[in-house]
Design a protein around this motif. Sequence first.
Motif: not given
Ligand code: AMP
Length: 249
Positions: A7-8, A39, A62-63, A92, A94, A97, A116, A118-119, A123-127
């Motif tokens: 969770v972010k 999330d 969470s990070c 941080l 993606p 993380v 999730g 994407q955050a 809006d990276a949609n990568q993690t």
């Molecule tokens: P992103 O790739 O940044 O759009 O994030 C996609 C998903 O990765 C988020 O919805 C979270 O579930 C998870 N995520 C991203 N950044 C973090 C973070 N700092 N800590 C924990 N979960 C993260």
Amino acid sequence: MKVLVPVKRVVDYNVKVRVKADQTGVETANVKMSMNPFDEIAVEEAMRLKEAGIATEVIAVSCGVAACGETLRTALAIGADRAILVETDADLQPLAVAKLLAAVCKKEGPGLVILGKQAIDDDANQTGQMLAALMGWPQATFASKVTIADGKAQVTREVDGGLETIKINLPAIVTTDLRLNEPRYVTLPNIMKAKKKPMENHKPADLGVDVAPRLKTLKVTEPPKRSAGIKVPDIKTLVDKLKNEAKVI
Ligand code: AMP
């Protein structure tokens, strides 16, 4: 089966985001922060799997900065059993993380990780995708329905042309889309109970992860301002303006 839910902590979706004067990013000082909405959907889905007797334990991770602990308390109030904070003041990205989450996955051995899609800040949609690659696990992104049976996950995905249903082996990575579920409200008794639930604290170095950024943000700017609209006296003028003045951008 353990379910891990990353969770972010992000700027609350109701806040009008402002760019910092030096264009290095968006203003987060004195701004309401909340759990990334996708999330919340992920935590809700994990809770439903626990209530259905499929998940045995739901772990929120969470990070980020120490205040991410508040976001984890929200996840615990929704119903997660315990939480892991990977605490760092570093910016941080993606990939960093995903590496931290991969280290947590190796320690915890979850059967499913629900993130999730994407955050809403970057809006990276990568993690999720990067985590799947690092673990060598199957992934089902943009999920609008998840069914677990016989060591497999059947996931309906929201794709451009409609819905795609796939079956993947567990352990796996799933990322949530908006229509997966409607998260429950957090009740006061559950907020009180969440204060007593366990929360571990780690530093990236304890997990053997280098979180140094790989990308450099050159500048962040506001979207161009829209010019003011005008009122037209009647439909005839409106049609005339649409025909002769409106432009396709
Ligand atoms: P992103 O790739 O940044 O759009 O994030 C996609 C998903 O990765 C988020 O919805 C979270 O579930 C998870 N995520 C991203 N950044 C973090 C973070 N700092 N800590 C924990 N979960 C993260």
